[in-house]
Design a protein around this motif. Sequence first.
Motif, mmCIF file in Angstrom:
data_model
loop_
_atom_site.group_PDB
_atom_site.id
_atom_site.type_symbol
_atom_site.label_atom_id
_atom_site.label_comp_id
_atom_site.label_asym_id
_atom_site.label_seq_id
_atom_site.Cartn_x
_atom_site.Cartn_y
_atom_site.Cartn_z
ATOM 1 N N ASP A 20 0.853 -1.191 0.000
ATOM 2 C CA ASP A 20 0.000 0.000 0.000
ATOM 3 C C ASP A 20 0.888 1.240 0.000
ATOM 4 N N ASP A 34 0.453 4.236 -1.332
ATOM 5 C CA ASP A 34 -0.190 5.536 -1.144
ATOM 6 C C ASP A 34 -1.002 5.619 0.141
ATOM 7 N N GLY A 35 -1.012 4.550 0.941
ATOM 8 C CA GLY A 35 -1.638 4.590 2.245
ATOM 9 C C GLY A 35 -3.145 4.725 2.228
ATOM 10 N N ASP A 36 -3.814 4.254 1.168
ATOM 11 C CA ASP A 36 -5.262 4.408 1.083
ATOM 12 C C ASP A 36 -6.019 3.154 1.490
ATOM 13 N N GLY A 37 -5.305 2.119 1.956
ATOM 14 C CA GLY A 37 -5.956 0.927 2.476
ATOM 15 C C GLY A 37 -6.018 -0.248 1.541
ATOM 16 N N ASP A 83 9.322 -0.061 5.319
ATOM 17 C CA ASP A 83 9.729 1.228 5.876
ATOM 18 C C ASP A 83 11.177 1.124 6.355
ATOM 19 N N ASP A 103 6.289 5.593 6.226
ATOM 20 C CA ASP A 103 5.783 5.228 4.907
ATOM 21 C C ASP A 103 6.671 4.154 4.288
#
Length: 382
Positions: A203, A205-208, A249, A255
């Motif tokens: 993930d 872009d960290g949008d799930g 990370d 991130d």
Amino acid sequence: MMKRGRIIWCVVLAALAAVASGCGSKSTPNDPGGGALSFRHVVIDPAPPGGSDCCTDVCATGDLDGDGLADLVVGGQHATGAALAWYRAPTWDKLPLGDGEFTTDMQVADLDGDGRNDVVVGDLDRGLVWLRNPDAPGGAWQQQVIGAGYVHDLEAGDIDDDGDIDLVTGDKAQVVVWMQAAGGAWQSRQVLVRDGEGVALADLDGDGDLDLVLGGLWLETPAEPLTGTWARHDFAPAWSKDARVKAGDLDGDGDLDVVLTASEGEGPLAWFTAPDDPRTENWTEHRIGSLTLNGTHSLQLADFDGNGSLDVATAEMHIGGKRVLVYLQVAGGGWREMMLATSGSHNLRAVDVGADGDSDLVGKNFGGSVRAFKMWENRRVE
């Protein structure tokens, strides 16, 4: 049951500078001092599945019998007897899983949500094959073809964040997602036409939902993976299209960064710092070590030394440089190199063997006369 008399032990001590020639392994001047970290070399199976000429291709790990310990799975082509076998932890009893011409990638995951891990693997003749974990111990593993086509790369994960496991495959010419629908049905879509190999799910872009990461680019997963637009973002356009890919990370900023090797031919090992907006091209490349590697068809991220930061393991194939390497992050930046072997490995996996809280490594060569299935057991001293 495998013969245990052939198990070979030797210790790779990080503080030594001599070559342990019996295991083809050595330490380097960059190894961490004081004996804080060492790896014990174990031959799990001197003759894993695969023909005399070719190949022992696929390797994966996961708890298949529900005892909380990670088991090991290996398979290949042209095998006499079962072409796919699993090795039950902790004694490594060798048990057959099924016949086929298995190549080149494999994953362990609970595809049907019944609480038992299954195996999904590429088969040269049939395509993408699912082996279902039986209801009762000792039962037969039923094989189901999910779809046709060559499978060089395979990843499993919940791509659309709907609670079930989906798949992504690459055949060195295209990338395809396989979305699981109700009732165990599968729908596929080609999302990229591109030469090359290697894919990861992360993930970014960290949008799930899980995005697709390849050598030097990533594809942003749309809300509807089967119909929406997979936006392409290039972060290292000059990188080889043949790459092993992992995301994690590395710098501890919260991130996901990306690590790449050149899986075919020569190239460096490097990681790329993700910018605040990973959709931009402002990713910074950092070399890991100074070596030019050849045929690094293995890449794993794990905290091998237990200091809280991710380390990197890689290995060159038997037709490459044959080095099995671990790079440890050190405080203040930089990397310490450990050479575990000079015999090569393919599709190396990092796994906590024995559930003792540290990460070990397992792997094998895919061809050649020496294809033993090996483990490098982490012997970290707290």
